[in-house]
Each structure stands twice: as C-alpha cells, then as structure tokens.
Design a protein around this motif. Structure first.
Motif, mmCIF file in Angstrom:
data_model
loop_
_atom_site.group_PDB
_atom_site.id
_atom_site.type_symbol
_atom_site.label_atom_id
_atom_site.label_comp_id
_atom_site.label_asym_id
_atom_site.label_seq_id
_atom_site.Cartn_x
_atom_site.Cartn_y
_atom_site.Cartn_z
ATOM 1 N N HIS A 125 0.838 -1.191 0.000
ATOM 2 C CA HIS A 125 0.000 0.000 0.000
ATOM 3 C C HIS A 125 0.880 1.250 0.000
ATOM 4 O O HIS A 125 2.103 1.156 0.111
ATOM 5 N N TRP A 126 0.241 2.400 -0.126
ATOM 6 C CA TRP A 126 0.930 3.677 0.078
ATOM 7 C C TRP A 126 -0.007 4.623 0.784
ATOM 8 O O TRP A 126 -1.208 4.415 0.818
ATOM 9 N N HIS A 127 0.578 5.651 1.403
ATOM 10 C CA HIS A 127 -0.185 6.629 2.186
ATOM 11 C C HIS A 127 -0.187 7.963 1.458
ATOM 12 O O HIS A 127 0.830 8.371 0.912
ATOM 13 N N ARG A 182 5.805 -2.369 1.421
ATOM 14 C CA ARG A 182 5.328 -3.564 2.134
ATOM 15 C C ARG A 182 6.491 -4.115 2.933
ATOM 16 O O ARG A 182 7.532 -4.444 2.375
ATOM 17 N N TRP A 232 4.800 3.147 -2.835
ATOM 18 C CA TRP A 232 4.310 1.826 -2.473
ATOM 19 C C TRP A 232 5.306 1.184 -1.525
ATOM 20 O O TRP A 232 6.519 1.316 -1.704
ATOM 21 N N HIS A 263 -4.969 5.166 3.151
ATOM 22 C CA HIS A 263 -4.172 4.096 2.564
ATOM 23 C C HIS A 263 -4.743 3.744 1.197
ATOM 24 O O HIS A 263 -5.958 3.653 1.032
ATOM 25 N N TYR A 264 -3.870 3.516 0.254
ATOM 26 C CA TYR A 264 -4.260 3.032 -1.074
ATOM 27 C C TYR A 264 -3.646 1.648 -1.247
ATOM 28 O O TYR A 264 -2.453 1.466 -1.020
ATOM 29 N N PHE A 265 -4.479 0.680 -1.641
ATOM 30 C CA PHE A 265 -4.022 -0.689 -1.778
ATOM 31 C C PHE A 265 -4.018 -1.116 -3.231
ATOM 32 O O PHE A 265 -4.827 -0.669 -4.030
ATOM 33 N N GLN A 266 -3.132 -2.043 -3.533
ATOM 34 C CA GLN A 266 -3.020 -2.606 -4.860
ATOM 35 C C GLN A 266 -4.138 -3.610 -5.074
ATOM 36 O O GLN A 266 -4.384 -4.471 -4.228
ATOM 37 N N PRO A 282 -3.496 -9.731 1.019
ATOM 38 C CA PRO A 282 -2.678 -9.049 2.031
ATOM 39 C C PRO A 282 -1.534 -9.952 2.482
ATOM 40 O O PRO A 282 -1.574 -11.150 2.282
#
Length: 123
Positions: A45-47, A88, A86, A113-116, A121
């Motif tokens: 993810h990224w913030h 992890r 991004w 949060h943005y998730f792929q 997970p």
C-alpha cells in the motif's frame, strides 16, 4: 536490556498493535512470520501525504519500496518509505520471525491508505 521483552512478544499470539501514541504520531509493533519467499509483485500500500518508517527490533525485516526495491534491515536498522511510495514490510525470507516498530503520523487526523488491487494481504 531491551525496553520490552521481544522474545515474549514474538512468541505470543499477537500480530501487532499500538505501542506508543502522542495524539498525532503512532508507533505500532508488527510481528512478521517466517516466510520462504517474498512476492515481488505485491507492493502492499501507500499513504497520501505521509511517510512510514520501521525500526527493526527483532530478527530481519525486508521492505519492498517503490523506487528503492527490496531493502534489508537487521536489528536496530531504520527503514523509511517516503511519502506516496508503495511499500510492504515483512520478515526477510528464510530468516525466521521478525518484529518491526512502524511509525506513522496523522493517527488522530486519519490516515489514507491506497491498496493494490488483485493482491492478497501479507507477503
């Protein structure tokens, strides 16, 4: 002497949780389980508008960070994911369990949060 018992924490059933909080910035402990491989296609993810960093407090931590690749951390190392990259973090493959202390701002204000998509997970 460590400021908390990492072996006891790592052997517990906990997988993480808030460790420190000052009303703005929080620090969470995350237990990474032993992995046999690290999927290079799962960027996590990224913030929005915020960084995240990890202090490696036990074992070996690996973080996949866009623009930097796979970063390896040993006991006491700091790993930083710049804002809007991004990232992890997990245990490094075949090194056993790890514990990392994640530090992030904006805990009170809310974190975005943005998730792929299309990735499970975890590692």
């Amino acid at each position: 002497m460590p400021f908390f018992n990492v072996r006891e924490y790592g052997d517990s059933t906990r997988t993480g949780g808030r460790f420190l909080y000052d009303g703005h910035t929080s620090s969470n402990l995350n237990v990474g389980m032993n992995l046999t491989n690290c999927r290079p296609t799962n960027w996590g993810h990224w913030h929005a508008n915020m960084v995240e960093l990890w202090v490696n407090v036990y074992g070996n931590v690996c973080a996949l960070i866009s623009g930097a690749g796979l970063v390896h951390g040993e006991l006491g190392d700091l790993i930083n994911a710049n804002e809007e990259r991004w990232h992890r973090a997990t245990s490094c493959p075949n090194t056993g369990k790890s514990i990392r202390m994640a530090m992030t701002p904006r805990s009170k204000e809310g974190q975005v949060h943005y998730f792929q998509t299309g990735q499970p997970p975890g590692n």
